[in-house]
Design a protein around this motif. Structure first.
Motif, mmCIF file in Angstrom:
data_model
loop_
_atom_site.group_PDB
_atom_site.id
_atom_site.type_symbol
_atom_site.label_atom_id
_atom_site.label_comp_id
_atom_site.label_asym_id
_atom_site.label_seq_id
_atom_site.Cartn_x
_atom_site.Cartn_y
_atom_site.Cartn_z
ATOM 1 N N THR A 614 0.860 -1.181 0.000
ATOM 2 C CA THR A 614 0.000 0.000 0.000
ATOM 3 C C THR A 614 0.893 1.226 0.000
ATOM 4 O O THR A 614 1.283 1.731 1.057
ATOM 5 N N PRO A 615 1.270 1.738 -1.152
ATOM 6 C CA PRO A 615 2.212 2.857 -1.208
ATOM 7 C C PRO A 615 1.562 4.186 -0.847
ATOM 8 O O PRO A 615 0.337 4.284 -0.701
ATOM 9 N N ILE A 616 2.404 5.190 -0.684
ATOM 10 C CA ILE A 616 1.905 6.551 -0.519
ATOM 11 C C ILE A 616 1.277 6.991 -1.843
ATOM 12 O O ILE A 616 1.878 6.864 -2.904
ATOM 13 N N ILE A 617 0.052 7.476 -1.780
ATOM 14 C CA ILE A 617 -0.610 7.971 -2.985
ATOM 15 C C ILE A 617 -0.081 9.374 -3.294
ATOM 16 O O ILE A 617 -0.057 10.238 -2.416
ATOM 17 N N LYS A 618 0.348 9.569 -4.507
ATOM 18 C CA LYS A 618 0.876 10.867 -4.929
ATOM 19 C C LYS A 618 0.106 11.340 -6.155
ATOM 20 O O LYS A 618 -0.133 10.570 -7.074
ATOM 21 N N SER A 619 -0.237 12.601 -6.140
ATOM 22 C CA SER A 619 -0.972 13.156 -7.276
ATOM 23 C C SER A 619 -0.282 14.401 -7.790
ATOM 24 O O SER A 619 0.410 15.105 -7.056
ATOM 25 N N LYS A 620 -0.483 14.662 -9.055
ATOM 26 C CA LYS A 620 -0.075 15.928 -9.658
ATOM 27 C C LYS A 620 -1.243 16.430 -10.489
ATOM 28 O O LYS A 620 -1.927 15.670 -11.174
ATOM 29 N N ILE A 647 -2.322 4.084 -6.288
ATOM 30 C CA ILE A 647 -3.607 3.521 -5.888
ATOM 31 C C ILE A 647 -3.536 2.002 -6.013
ATOM 32 O O ILE A 647 -2.748 1.459 -6.790
ATOM 33 N N THR A 648 -4.327 1.304 -5.236
ATOM 34 C CA THR A 648 -4.333 -0.157 -5.269
ATOM 35 C C THR A 648 -5.684 -0.673 -5.741
ATOM 36 O O THR A 648 -6.717 -0.023 -5.548
ATOM 37 N N SER A 663 -2.855 -4.994 -6.565
ATOM 38 C CA SER A 663 -2.004 -4.486 -7.634
ATOM 39 C C SER A 663 -1.939 -2.977 -7.517
ATOM 40 O O SER A 663 -2.937 -2.323 -7.174
ATOM 41 N N ILE A 664 -0.773 -2.419 -7.802
ATOM 42 C CA ILE A 664 -0.566 -0.976 -7.706
ATOM 43 C C ILE A 664 -0.681 -0.370 -9.096
ATOM 44 O O ILE A 664 -0.116 -0.867 -10.063
ATOM 45 N N GLY A 665 -1.448 0.713 -9.192
ATOM 46 C CA GLY A 665 -1.636 1.355 -10.485
ATOM 47 C C GLY A 665 -1.834 2.849 -10.336
ATOM 48 O O GLY A 665 -1.425 3.471 -9.342
ATOM 49 N N ASN A 666 -2.475 3.450 -11.332
ATOM 50 C CA ASN A 666 -2.732 4.875 -11.317
ATOM 51 C C ASN A 666 -4.011 5.172 -12.073
ATOM 52 O O ASN A 666 -4.565 4.316 -12.756
ATOM 53 N N THR A 697 -4.840 2.500 -14.997
ATOM 54 C CA THR A 697 -3.790 1.651 -15.552
ATOM 55 C C THR A 697 -3.335 0.695 -14.455
ATOM 56 O O THR A 697 -2.804 1.129 -13.430
ATOM 57 N N PHE A 698 -3.592 -0.626 -14.648
ATOM 58 C CA PHE A 698 -3.158 -1.679 -13.734
ATOM 59 C C PHE A 698 -2.507 -2.786 -14.555
ATOM 60 O O PHE A 698 -3.102 -3.289 -15.511
#
Length: 842
Positions: A614-620, A647-648, A663-666, A697-698
Motif C-alpha cells: 500500500t504505497p503513498i498515494i501521490k498526485s499531480k 492507488i491499489t 495491484s498498484i496502479g494509477n 492503468t493496472f
C-alpha cells in the motif's frame, strides 16, 4: 442711492467678518504656527519634527502673554510646552500613550462597517469595530499610525493623534473599485455561496439561500452542485472530485481531520450546518499548509468571533431534530453548543422509509423474501466550542465534536421454506478535539499553534442462524497532530507564511469468525513531519500564491517535496484568467472488501500506507481557466489534468476476478468544467457541464488501461431560483449524467470454480456503462418572524420528482436457479422522496 451704498457696505463688512471668523477657526499645521510664534514673540521652540507633524490646531489669539500662549498650546495638544529661559521653549510628549477611538462608516451609504480591522502599526495592538462601527483602543503610542481595513473597501492609514479626542472621530472608507477583493463573486449560484480569489468556493450557511431539493444548507450535499464534483452513488460519503475516490478528500472540521462524513450511511451530512458557519472547497492550487486529500480540501469552520450576545436556534425535519446556542459567559469568554439526533428509532416517516430501503437494498439478503424485520436505527452528533480572548492580541479556541450512527437489525426471511433469523449491529463514530492559540506579536507578525486528535471507529457484528456463524469487524483510526503556523506581512500586498507539522496516525483492523474459527488483526502506525512555506501577493488585478511543502516519513526514511501554485490575473473589468497546480500526497485509503462483507452497508475500512503493498498515494494536477463577469452574468471555463499514482486495486471496488488481488496502479483524468450563472433581482439561474475522461492503468488487468469505475464522461446540471418576495423562494433543477462503468460476466461461461467455491467469471473490467442518470428536484422556502428577535423558516423539498428508477451500481452473484447461473443485482437511487423542515432562530 445712499441706502444702496450703505447696504452694500454693511454686506461687505459682514462677509469679510464671516470669512475672517472662518479663517480664524480653521485649523492649521502646528509646525507653521510655531514658526509664526517664534517671530512674533522672539522665542525659539525646540522639538522633533516627528512629534509635531500631523498635528492641526486653531491659530492662537494675538497679543496674549507668553504664559497664556503656552497654556493654550498645552491644552490644544497632548504635548508639553515648557520654558527653559526667557527665549527657549522645549516641546515634548505630555503622555507617551494615549487612548483613541472612532466610528468607521461606508463613505457612500454612511452605514457602519461591522468587524472592520483596526491595527496599530508596529505594535501588538488591534481590534475590530462593533455593530455600530465603533472602536476604542487604550495605551496607543502617541506617534503611532493605525491601519483601518475592510473587505472590498480601500484601506486607510491614520495617525493616532488624529483619533485622540473626547468625541470619537468618524472615519469614512471608500469602496475599492480597482483592486480585487478577497471575494470576487459575492453571490454565486445562490445566496451564501461565494467565489474566492484563490479559486475556492465558500458556503456561508447563515446566508444560505435555496437549492433544488434541499431543505437545509446540508454542507456536503451543497458542494455537489459545483462543476467537477460528483457522487457516483448519490451518497455524500462518496463525493468524487475530478474523478477521485471519496477517501481522497481531506475533510477538516475546525482544524480536525475527520474520517466520517455522513449520517444514514452517507445520505445526509454528519455535520450540523447551523453551527458550522463557513465551508470552503479547494479542488486545485491548495495552500502548502495542507496535506492529504489528493483530490480536494474541504474546510468546515464554526464561528470564531465572540459576539457577547445570546443567540441560537432549533428545528426539525422528517428525520431528526437539532438545536444550537451561543452563550456569552464573560466579555472575553463564550461557549457555542450544538446537538442533533434522529427520531428514526421512534417514528417511521415516509422520508425515513425511503432512506432505509435505499441503504439496505445491497445487503447479504438482497435476493431473499423478507417476512419480518425489526430495526432500531438512530444517529446523533454534538459539538461544543469555547472561545477565550486572553487579550487584544492573544486568543484561545477549543472545540470538540462527536458523530455516531447506531444500527440494531433483526431480520427473519424465508428461503426454500426455511426461516432464517439474522441479528446484526453496526456502530460507527468519530470523535475529534482541537485547541488553538493565535497570537499577534505585532502589526505584521502573527503565529498560530494548534493540536488536534481524531478517533474514528466502526464496530460491526453479524450472526447468521442458517450457518451458525458469528462474525465481527472492527476498524479504528487514531490521529494526532501539532501544527505551528507563522505569518509575516511584509507589506499590505505581500504576505509570507511558514509552518511546521508533527503528525502520528495509527490504524487497526480486526476480523473474527467463529465457524470456521478465524481471526486477523492488522495494526500500523506512521509518524510524519512537514515544513511548508509560501508567499502570497495580492494587489489590484493580480493574485499569486507560491508555496512548497517538504514531507518526511519516519518509518520509510523518505522525503516528498510538493510545490504549489495559484495565480489569478484580472485582464480588464470583465475578464480574468487563472492558473493552478499542485503536487500532493496521502497515506490513508479505504479498502473495499467484498469477500469479507456481510451487511453490504459499510464495505469500506481505512488502511495505512506501508510503502510497499500500500504505497503513498501521490498526485499531480494542473488547471487553467478563464472567467467573465458583467451585469450579473458569470461565465467560467476551466480545463484540468490530474494523475494519481500509488492507488491499489483493492481500494477501487472492482467487481471482477481480480478483486482480491492487490495491484498498484494509477488513474488519469482530464476534462473541462463549464459554468454560466445569470442573476437578476429576483432570479438566479445556472447551467454547468463537465466533460471528463478518466482511465485506470493496472498491470494485472487485460487490457492494462481501461475506464475508471468513477468515469462520468458527461455531467449536466441546471437550476432556476425565483424569489417571489423577500420571504418566499423556490428552486427547481435537475441533473443528467452518463452512467458509471460496470463489468459483466463472460457470455456463455458466466461462472467458474475457485477451489470448492463457484464464483462469477467476469469479463474485462468496466467495458459496459449503466443507463444515463436523470433526476429532477424541487424545493420551496418561506421566512416569517414571530417577533423582531425570533425568526422562522419553513422549507419543503422533493427529491426525484419523476420517481425515475436510476441504476447507480450493478454487479452479479452466483445463482444456480437462474438460466446462466448468475443473477444481476442492481442498486437504485432514491425514489420520489419528500422532506420538510421547520426552524426558529433568535
Amino acid at each position: 442711492m445712499r441706502n444702496k451704498y450703505l447696504l452694500f457696505f454693511i454686506s461687505f463688512i459682514l462677509t469679510n467678518n464671516l470669512v475672517f471668523s472662518q479663517n480664524s477657526s480653521e485649523k492649521k499645521p502646528l509646525t507653521s504656527i510655531l514658526l509664526g510664534l517664534e517671530k512674533s514673540y522672539d522665542i525659539k521652540f525646540s522639538y522633533s519634527d516627528n512629534d509635531v507633524k500631523n498635528i492641526f490646531i486653531q491659530q492662537p489669539k494675538k497679543d496674549i502673554s507668553i504664559e497664556n500662549l503656552l497654556s493654550f498650546l498645552n491644552k490644544e495638544t497632548f504635548l508639553q510646552f515648557k520654558t527653559l529661559d526667557n527665549r527657549y521653549v522645549t516641546v515634548s510628549f505630555l503622555n507617551k500613550y494615549i487612548s483613541v477611538c472612532g466610528t468607521v462608516l461606508d463613505a457612500n451609504s454612511l452605514e457602519p462597517l461591522f468587524l472592520t480591522s483596526v491595527k496599530v502599526n508596529g505594535y501588538k495592538l488591534g481590534t475590530t469595530t462593533n455593530n455600530n462601527g465603533n472602536f476604542k483602543l487604550k495605551n496607543v503610542p502617541a506617534n503611532a499610525t493605525l491601519t483601518i481595513s475592510f473587505i472590498s473597501f480601500k484601506t486607510k492609514i491614520i495617525t493616532a493623534k488624529e483619533l485622540f479626542s473626547s468625541n470619537c472621530k468618524e472615519v469614512f472608507l471608500e469602496e475599492e473599485t480597482e483592486e480585487l477583493s478577497e471575494i470576487i463573486m459575492p453571490k454565486f449560484l445562490t445566496a451564501g455561496l461565494h467565489k474566492n480569489t484563490d479559486g475556492s468556493t465558500v458556503l456561508d450557511t447563515e446566508k444560505f439561500g435555496i437549492l433544488p431539493g434541499l431543505i437545509e444548507p446540508d454542507i456536503l450535499k451543497t458542494i455537489k452542485i459545483l462543476p467537477g464534483i460528483e457522487s457516483i452513488n448519490e451518497s455524500i460519503s462518496n463525493i468524487n472530485v475530478r474523478g477521485g475516490t471519496n477517501d481522497q478528500n481531506l475533510m477538516l472540521w475546525d482544524g480536525i481531520k475527520m474520517y466520517h462524513s455522513g449520517h444514514f450511511f452517507g445520505l445526509i451530512s454528519a455535520y450540523n450546518p447551523y453551527l458550522t458557519k463557513k465551508i470552503s472547497v479547494t479542488k486545485n492550487g491548495t495552500s502548502s499548509a495542507f496535506s492529504d486529500g489528493v483530490s480536494s480540501t474541504i474546510k468546515m469552520e464554526t464561528s470564531n468571533e465572540i459576539t457577547n450576545k445570546l443567540s441560537g436556534g432549533g428545528g426539525f425535519n422528517l428525520l431528526s431534530a437539532d438545536a444550537f446556542v451561543q452563550v456569552p459567559i464573560k466579555k472575553n469568554l463564550e461557549a457555542h453548543i450544538s446537538a442533533r439526533r434522529s427520531f428514526t428509532d421512534v417514528i417511521n416517516t415516509p422520508t425515513y422509509k425511503n432512506y432505509f430501503s435505499r441503504s439496505f437494498q445491497d445487503n447479504s439478503i438482497s435476493s431473499s423474501t423478507i417476512n419480518n424485520a425489526d430495526s432500531k436505527f438512530y444517529f446523533y452528533d454534538y459539538s461544543f466550542k469555547v472561545l477565550y480572548d486572553v487579550s487584544y492580541n492573544h486568543t484561545i479556541r477549543a472545540n470538540f465534536i462527536h458523530i455516531k450512527n447506531n444500527l440494531d437489525y433483526q431480520e427473519k426471511y424465508t428461503t426454500n421454506t426455511t426461516t432464517i433469523e439474522e441479528n446484526s449491529t453496526l456502530k460507527q463514530e468519530n470523535l475529534g478535539a482541537n485547541i488553538n492559540w493565535h497570537a499577534n506579536w505585532d502589526a505584521k507578525f502573527s503565529t498560530n499553534l494548534s493540536f488536534f486528535f481524531s478517533d474514528y471507529r466502526i464496530n460491526s457484528t453479524d450472526y447468521n442462524k442458517d450457518s451458525d456463524q458469528y462474525q465481527t469487524q472492527f476498524n479504528n483510526v487514531l490521529e494526532t497532530e501539532v501544527k505551528l503556523n507563522s505569518k509575516y506581512e511584509i507589506s499590505d500586498v505581500l504576505h509570507f507564511t511558514n509552518g511546521l507539522v508533527l503528525n502520528e496516525i495509527g490504524i487497526k483492523n480486526t476480523t473474527t469468525v467463529n465457524a470456521p474459527t478465524y481471526s486477523k488483526t492488522d495494526k500500523n502506525v506512521l509518524l510524519k513531519s512537514a515544513f511548508y512555506t509560501e508567499i502570497e501577493y495580492h494587489k489590484k488585478n493580480t493574485y499569486a500564491r507560491f508555496g512548497v511543502r517538504a514531507n518526511y516519513f519516519d518509518q520509510f526514511s523518505k522525503f516528498v517535496v510538493e510545490p504549489r501554485i495559484n495565480i489569478r490575473q484580472q485582464l480588464n473589468t470583465e475578464l480574468s484568467v487563472k492558473l493552478e497546480g499542485e503536487l500532493k500526497n496521502q497515506t490513508t485509503a479505504q479498502k473495499i472488501d467484498f469477500e469479507d462483507n456481510f451487511l453490504g452497508i459499510e464495505k469500506r475500512r481505512w488502511i495505512l500506507s506501508d510503502d510497499e503493498n500500500t504505497p503513498i498515494i501521490k498526485s499531480k494536477q494542473a488547471s487553467f481557466g478563464a472567467a467573465y463577469s458583467k451585469n450579473k452574468l458569470y461565465v467560467d471555463i476551466t480545463g484540468f489534468y490530474k494523475k494519481a499514482n500509488g492507488i491499489t486495486a483493492v481500494n477501487q471496488g472492482f467487481y471482477n476476478n481480480t478483486q482480491a488481488i492487490n495491484s498498484i496502479g494509477n488513474y488519469k483524468v482530464k476534462g473541462v468544467e463549464f459554468l454560466v450563472n445569470k442573476q437578476t433581482e429576483k432570479i438566479s439561474t445556472w447551467l454547468s457541464y463537465t466533460y471528463a475522461k478518466n482511465d485506470y492503468t493496472f498491470d494485472i488487468f487485460n487490457p492494462t488501461t481501461f475506464s475508471n469505475s468513477l468515469d462520468i464522461t458527461h455531467s449536466l446540471s441546471a437550476a432556476f431560483n425565483y424569489n417571489f418576495t423577500e420571504f418566499f423562494k423556490i428552486s427547481f433543477g435537475g441533473v443528467l449524467r452518463s452512467g458509471k462503468p460496470y463489468t459483466t460476466p463472460i457470455d456463455g461461461n458466466e461462472t467458474i470454480k475457485s477451489g470448492n467455491r463457484t464464483i462469477v467469471n467476469y469479463n474485462n473490467p468496466n467495458q459496459e456503462k449503466l443507463d444515463n442518470f436523470f433526476r429532477l428536484d424541487l424545493s420551496g422556502s418561506y421566512n416569517f418572524d414571530f417577533s423582531d428577535v425570533i425568526k422562522s423558516t419553513i422549507r419543503l423539498g422533493f427529491t426525484n420528482l419523476t420517481d425515475k428508477e436510476n441504476i447507480i451500481d450493478s454487479y452479479y452473484i452466483v445463482d444456480e436457479t437462474s438460466k446462466n447461473n448468475v443473477n444481476r443485482i442492481n442498486n437504485y437511487s432514491l425514489p420520489f422522496t419528500p422532506n420538510l423542515s421547520f426552524r426558529v432562530n433568535f
